[in-house]
Write a protein that holds these residues in place. Structure first.
Motif, PDB file in Angstrom:
ATOM      1  N   GLN A 293       2.936   6.884   1.983  1.00  0.00           N
ATOM      2  CA  GLN A 293       2.964   8.326   1.759  1.00  0.00           C
ATOM      3  C   GLN A 293       2.208   9.068   2.864  1.00  0.00           C
ATOM      4  OE1 GLN A 293       0.905   9.670  -1.792  1.00  0.00           O
ATOM      5  NE2 GLN A 293       2.311  11.397  -1.989  1.00  0.00           N
ATOM      6  N   GLU A 294       1.058   8.564   3.238  1.00  0.00           N
ATOM      7  CA  GLU A 294       0.243   9.214   4.274  1.00  0.00           C
ATOM      8  C   GLU A 294       0.958   9.203   5.623  1.00  0.00           C
ATOM      9  OE1 GLU A 294      -4.109   8.009   2.367  1.00  0.00           O
ATOM     10  OE2 GLU A 294      -3.241   6.770   3.957  1.00  0.00           O
TER      11      GLU A 294
ATOM     12  N   LEU B  47       8.444   7.679  -1.380  1.00  0.00           N
ATOM     13  CA  LEU B  47       7.311   8.111  -0.542  1.00  0.00           C
ATOM     14  C   LEU B  47       7.619   8.138   0.955  1.00  0.00           C
ATOM     15  CD1 LEU B  47       4.549   6.159  -2.467  1.00  0.00           C
ATOM     16  CD2 LEU B  47       5.042   8.614  -2.579  1.00  0.00           C
TER      17      LEU B  47
ATOM     18  N   ASN C  47       0.840  -1.190   0.000  1.00  0.00           N
ATOM     19  CA  ASN C  47       0.000   0.000   0.000  1.00  0.00           C
ATOM     20  C   ASN C  47       0.886   1.255   0.000  1.00  0.00           C
ATOM     21  OD1 ASN C  47      -1.783   2.106   0.527  1.00  0.00           O
ATOM     22  ND2 ASN C  47      -3.050   0.875   1.894  1.00  0.00           N
TER      23      ASN C  47
ATOM     24  N   LYS D 244       0.183   4.212  -1.003  1.00  0.00           N
ATOM     25  CA  LYS D 244      -0.530   5.400  -0.522  1.00  0.00           C
ATOM     26  C   LYS D 244      -0.423   5.519   0.998  1.00  0.00           C
ATOM     27  CE  LYS D 244      -4.760   7.962  -1.013  1.00  0.00           C
ATOM     28  NZ  LYS D 244      -5.956   7.986  -0.262  1.00  0.00           N
ATOM     29  N   ARG D 245      -0.504   4.371   1.701  1.00  0.00           N
ATOM     30  CA  ARG D 245      -0.397   4.398   3.167  1.00  0.00           C
ATOM     31  C   ARG D 245       0.998   4.832   3.588  1.00  0.00           C
ATOM     32  NH1 ARG D 245      -3.373   1.570   7.007  1.00  0.00           N
ATOM     33  NH2 ARG D 245      -5.036   2.071   5.559  1.00  0.00           N
TER      34      ARG D 245
END
Length: 173
Positions: free
Chosen positions: A91-92, A120, A86, A88-89
């Motif tokens: 990066q978050e 990221l 993941n 995106k996770r």
């Protein structure tokens, strides 16, 4: 490296704080771990518990670790199926915490995905399984043709040389 990832969050925080206090007195950095991967055997019978942004932020603020190993679809050992990381996770979590992130269980993840993870917020990967397999295969390759005359120190040199090549392949990500 302190791994309290199997513990409930608040107990993990409490124990990690103790490790951080001990380490700081000695000038040593600490990597904590949050989110449970699996047994170190590559099994996927246990559902991977992914690290949430909120838990990562809370954990880092409470423990003051220098780096955080997170679970984002990665697993220890050999993957039984294609890993689904993941990004995106990652990066978050990095955006929220601004803390160097670590990806355990990186053996078997493509170099493209690892490169994306580095861009990221991942700053360290663990690839023990890949290194162990490279060393074992090199040792076997040397021994199989020299069973009666293989010397241990030469076998170990062959394994070490292959492991170095594997490490270098990750440095180019």
């Amino acid at each position: 490296m302190y791994d309290g990832s199997k513990l409930p969050l608040e107990e993990n925080i409490r124990k990690t704080r103790e490790v951080v206090a001990y380490a700081r007195e000695r000038g040593v950095s600490v990597e904590g771990e949050l989110g449970y991967l699996n047994k170190e055997d590559g099994s996927d019978e246990v559902e991977i518990v992914c690290t949430t942004v909120a838990d990562a932020d809370h954990y880092i603020k409470e423990t003051e670790v220098d780096a955080l190993a997170i679970a984002v679809g990665n697993a220890h050992g050999l993957y039984k199926r294609k890993p689904d990381i993941n990004l995106k996770r990652i990066q978050e979590i990095h955006h929220e915490t601004q803390t160097p992130l670590v990806l355990h269980g990186s053996s078997g993840i493509t170099k493209e995905i690892l490169g994306g993870a580095f861009s990221l917020g991942i700053r360290k990967i663990n690839v023990n399984t890949e290194l162990a397999i490279a060393g074992s295969q090199a040792a076997y390759g040397y021994i199989k043709d020299r069973l009666d005359s293989a010397r241990f120190e030469i076998v170990m040199t062959a394994a070490k040389d292959e492991m170095k090549k594997t490490v270098k392949s990750f440095l180019l990500i």
